[in-house]
Design an enzyme around this catalytic site. Structure first.
Site, PDB file in Angstrom:
ATOM      1  N   LYS A 476     -15.755 -16.747  35.036  1.00  0.00           N
ATOM      2  CA  LYS A 476     -14.975 -15.570  34.638  1.00  0.00           C
ATOM      3  C   LYS A 476     -15.311 -15.331  33.173  1.00  0.00           C
ATOM      4  O   LYS A 476     -15.034 -16.178  32.329  1.00  0.00           O
ATOM      5  CB  LYS A 476     -13.481 -15.863  34.816  1.00  0.00           C
ATOM      6  CG  LYS A 476     -12.548 -14.761  34.329  1.00  0.00           C
ATOM      7  CD  LYS A 476     -11.099 -15.139  34.658  1.00  0.00           C
ATOM      8  CE  LYS A 476     -10.086 -14.145  34.144  1.00  0.00           C
ATOM      9  NZ  LYS A 476      -8.698 -14.561  34.423  1.00  0.00           N
ATOM     10  N   ASP A 478     -14.697 -13.377  29.914  1.00  0.00           N
ATOM     11  CA  ASP A 478     -13.629 -12.565  29.328  1.00  0.00           C
ATOM     12  C   ASP A 478     -14.075 -11.949  28.005  1.00  0.00           C
ATOM     13  O   ASP A 478     -15.061 -12.393  27.392  1.00  0.00           O
ATOM     14  CB  ASP A 478     -12.405 -13.471  29.104  1.00  0.00           C
ATOM     15  CG  ASP A 478     -11.091 -12.736  29.250  1.00  0.00           C
ATOM     16  OD1 ASP A 478     -11.102 -11.499  29.203  1.00  0.00           O
ATOM     17  OD2 ASP A 478     -10.044 -13.411  29.402  1.00  0.00           O
ATOM     18  N   ASP A 550      -4.756  -6.611  33.935  1.00  0.00           N
ATOM     19  CA  ASP A 550      -3.874  -7.781  33.918  1.00  0.00           C
ATOM     20  C   ASP A 550      -2.584  -7.471  34.670  1.00  0.00           C
ATOM     21  O   ASP A 550      -1.815  -8.372  34.996  1.00  0.00           O
ATOM     22  CB  ASP A 550      -3.531  -8.170  32.475  1.00  0.00           C
ATOM     23  CG  ASP A 550      -4.596  -9.073  31.873  1.00  0.00           C
ATOM     24  OD1 ASP A 550      -5.502  -9.501  32.607  1.00  0.00           O
ATOM     25  OD2 ASP A 550      -4.526  -9.340  30.649  1.00  0.00           O
TER      26      ASP A 550
HETATM   27  C1  DGJ Z   1      -7.199 -12.159  29.577  1.00  0.00           C
HETATM   28  C2  DGJ Z   1      -7.448 -12.124  31.062  1.00  0.00           C
HETATM   29  O1  DGJ Z   1      -7.292 -10.825  31.549  1.00  0.00           O
HETATM   30  C3  DGJ Z   1      -6.512 -13.100  31.751  1.00  0.00           C
HETATM   31  O2  DGJ Z   1      -6.701 -13.051  33.126  1.00  0.00           O
HETATM   32  C4  DGJ Z   1      -6.757 -14.492  31.214  1.00  0.00           C
HETATM   33  O3  DGJ Z   1      -8.028 -14.934  31.579  1.00  0.00           O
HETATM   34  C5  DGJ Z   1      -6.592 -14.501  29.707  1.00  0.00           C
HETATM   35  N1  DGJ Z   1      -7.402 -13.492  29.075  1.00  0.00           N
HETATM   36  C6  DGJ Z   1      -6.969 -15.842  29.144  1.00  0.00           C
HETATM   37  O4  DGJ Z   1      -6.916 -15.875  27.804  1.00  0.00           O
END
Ligand code: DGJ
Length: 739
Positions: A476, A478, A550
């Site tokens: 994942k 980010d 989110d």
């Molecule tokens: C933002 C992401 O959208 C969340 O799902 C998570 O991974 C957090 N960052 C972690 O810091």
């Protein structure tokens, strides 16, 4: 017949005008850029400039395209040529340019004349049409590329700009595409948003002047405005009717898309990298290639246009678009930063109990000098935290394997906390102003990806994870902050313009992703940016999926996912079941099912019934996921126009479908579905049986599952899923009856 003098003169004049027109069209070069259904026609004028003379449904007889220009009775003497295929500036053009250059002698004028045309046939479905234009004074060469995906009715358009002068030139504006449309009215739908409220549609009738959609955020460019749009021609299109253009820029940085209704009420569209703070220097003989602008047109409504784009994305753009995906259990919302080996090993078992394919370890697993126990420290230091994970990642991978589940991991490799060893060692790797206070969002800063050393570092983060732990099955990726205080000490040191930072950042990012993909071609990676802050078809070449928001509250999600579905296929959307809202687990699960389903919950907090339901739901999902991932999407009922939303995925041979129905209001007096919902995409001659799936334990369906319907009936009359206060989400499976 007697003709008066005035009529006689008129006849003579019109004869000569026609003659002149024929002469011009005889010499004109006509370039048809065609897909299965549509055509974009380019044609040179008497001055050898390249114009767009047509955009829309293809003509039966292509020789008639040469007649188009003569039909335009729009006087362009005063205001220049509005329908140029790539409008330069500083010469005859007085409107918004696609190209603006400062030449090596400081001159600001550019003219473009047609030189040549080439068509390269890649295969039976793909062709690249390229048109070379040249400035007669400075020799600047512009090549316009139109890559056609014939069956998908998609055009990917970009351009290259080559400096043929001895000295450097500066590109002030360098759009990917310039289009022109002729119609009665133009309705633009844009998608605005913010954190937790991504992709809100807004439709406006375009009036005279320019409306722009843009971003200046650098990283996370889509946070306020997504780089996607729809234009309806004549009147607002619906799912099944109307002329509609869907477009998007494949660029993970600042973009600008301008919609100009010109003085003749034609629509000019210019799309490309945002020229804001982005002058780009091009040394002699060097070429700049713009990102692609991707668009599709349908005269049969938004539904068809979306399906065209989805098919294109699955076949040609999204990484492994026709492949499969992993269901997962993520620990972000269940543990946040607070976990250790023992806790994780229990979660592996929970994932296994649910029946998902993978466990995804989120933020907080790394950094030692400044441990990542919250979002204030550690970002940049990608060593496993010894206190939380004394045996490292390899051990977790093995434990996951023992539990019978794959293992994936979160990274945010483009970012750094000032409180980190990386920042201490390499402050020069960070984007910041040397003389100004630092400005943070989520306590972090962006690494300078224009710097090849930083690119190596970011590549190493991924390479270490995959290389050392060959079993890591998922990443994942980010990206939680925008670029503030845009300044690169690397560009400074190497004598390059600061104004290249925004563009070279994205190029640096793509270079890293390119390296990752040449070494690890298929490992699934999720593109995440606190939700949908960064998603586009530039990045999706390297990613298998993305995190739309989110906000996992399922009613909100029913809208968010609906809106993303205009542009992105369901296989690309990660939908997780979480504790964000009090809505029951069935509704949450049904909503998550219309994409790539995952969980981010404390499994041990589920009641016995909830757990049983979820275990069955994973199985139910496995039986319909093929339809969701690879089927054709029909949006049957919009949540903006009904108290519910209804979407249907149909397989290619029209033998199976799944329909998701969600109530989106809790109004007391709502009538929900008093009438059936008309289905789409079935074979009218086939017979189908419909059953309700994903029922909550202890409940049974209120539907008659013995009835058999023809596709004709279902598409003309419809089917009533019987939504009400007790049945707020209903999933239906449609199966063809054996003959
Ligand atoms: C933002 C992401 O959208 C969340 O799902 C998570 O991974 C957090 N960052 C972690 O810091």
């Amino acid at each position: 017949m007697k003709i008066n003098r005035f009529e006689f003169i008129k006849k003579i004049v019109s004869f000569f005008v026609l003659y002149a027109v024929n002469l011009v069209t005889a010499w004109a070069v006509v370039i048809p850029i065609e897909t299965a259904k549509n055509a974009l026609i380019l044609q040179t004028d008497a001055d050898n400039r390249l114009l767009i003379t047509y955009f829309g449904v293809k003509l039966e007889n292509s020789s008639e395209y040469a007649l188009l220009n003569a039909q335009m009775k729009q006087d362009d003497n005063r205001a220049g040529v509005f329908n140029h295929a790539y409008t330069p500036s500083g010469t005859w053009n007085l409107v918004e340019p696609a190209l603006s250059i400062t030449h090596s002698d400081g001159n600001l004028s550019t003219e473009l004349k047609f030189i040549s045309y080439k068509n390269e046939v890649i295969d039976a479905n793909v062709q690249i049409h390229s048109v070379l234009l040249k400035d007669p004074v400075y020799g600047t060469e512009i090549t316009l590329y139109y890559k056609t995906y014939i069956n998908e009715n998609v055009i990917e358009q970009w351009s290259t700009i080559k400096n043929k002068e001895k000295g450097s030139i500066t590109l002030q504006k360098y759009a990917s595409a310039n289009l022109n449309f002729v119609d009665k009215d133009y309705y633009l739908t844009l998608f605005h948003g913010g954190w937790g409220r991504e992709m809100n549609p807004e439709q406006t009738l375009l009036s005279y002047g320019i409306k722009s959609l843009d971003s200046k955020l650098g990283t996370r460019p889509d946070s306020f405005m997504q780089p996607v749009f729809m234009v309806s021609f004549d009147k607002p299109a619906t799912e099944e009717n109307g002329k509609i253009l869907l477009g998007t820029l494949a660029w993970s940085g600042n973009y600008k898309m301008e919609f100009e209704v010109d003085p003749y009420h034609n629509l000019r569209l210019i799309a490309g990298i945002n020229p804001y703070s982005s002058e780009y220097r091009l040394v002699s003989d060097k070429e700049f290639e713009t990102p692609s602008f991707i668009y599709t047109f349908s005269n049969q409504g938004i539904g068809e246009a979306s399906r065209q784009l989805h098919r294109w994305a699955r076949n040609y753009r999204l990484l492994d678009g026709n492949g499969s995906r992993l269901t997962l259990l993520n620990n972000w919302e269940s543990t946040f930063f607070d976990f250790n080996e023992a806790k994780l090993i229990n979660l592996f078992a929970d994932g296994k109990k649910l029946g998902v394919d993978l466990f995804l370890l989120d933020d907080g697993w790394f950094a030692n000098k400044y441990p990542r126990n919250d979002d204030r420290a550690g970002l940049g230091d990608w060593e496993p935290n010894r206190k939380k994970l004394p045996n490292g990642i390899g051990y977790l991978v093995k434990e996951a394997d023992k539990a019978g589940i794959k293992f994936g991991i979160w990274i945010e490799p483009e970012m750094v906390n000032p409180k980190s060893e990386l920042y201490e060692k390499h402050p020069e790797w960070v984007i910041k102003q040397p003389e100004r206070p630092e400005f943070y969002f989520r306590n972090q800063l962006v690494l300078d990806l224009t710097n090849p050393q930083v690119q190596d570092y970011v590549f190493q983060i991924v390479d270490n994870l995959f290389g050392k732990n060959t079993e890591v099955a998922y990443i994942k990726w980010d990206c939680n902050t925008a670029i503030y205080n845009a300044n690169s000490s690397y560009l400074q040191k190497t004598g390059q313009n600061q104004s290249q930072l925004y563009v070279d950042y994205v190029k640096g990012l793509y270079r890293v992703l390119e390296r990752i993909r040449s070494k690890y071609p298929k490992i699934p990676m999720m593109l995440c940016s606190s939700g949908g802050g960064r998603v586009d078809y530039g990045a999706l070449k390297y990613f298998t999926e993305f995190w739309p928001s989110d906000n996992t509250g399922p009613v909100e999600r029913a809208y968010i996912q609906w809106n993303y579905s205009y542009f992105y296929p369901a296989i690309a959307l990660c939908n997780h079941i979480t504790d964000w809202s009090k809505v029951g687990i069935k509704y949450k699960t049904d909503v998550a099912m219309m994409g790539k389903m995952g969980y981010d919950i404390v499994v041990s907090n589920l009641s016995e019934k909830e757990l049983m339901f979820s275990q069955d739901a994973v199985k139910a999902y496995n039986s319909v996921k093929e339809l969701v991932w690879h089927g054709d999407l029909y949006r049957l009922a919009s949540p903006y126009e009904n108290p519910y939303s209804s979407l249907m995925f149909v397989n290619e041979v029209k033998s199976r479908a799944v329909i998701f129905n969600y109530v989106v209001t809790n109004r007391f007096d709502e009538k929900f579905t008093p009438t059936p919902i008309r289905l789409q995409g079935l074979n009218p001659e086939q017979k189908y049986r419909i059953k309700e799936v994903n029922l909550y334990p202890g409940t049974s369906t209120t539907l008659d599952t013995t009835a058999i319907f023809s596709g004709d009936y279902l598409m003309k009359v419809g089917f009533n899923p019987d939504l009400n206060q007790q049945r707020t989400s209903v999933v239906l499976e449609v199966n063809q009856e054996a003959k």
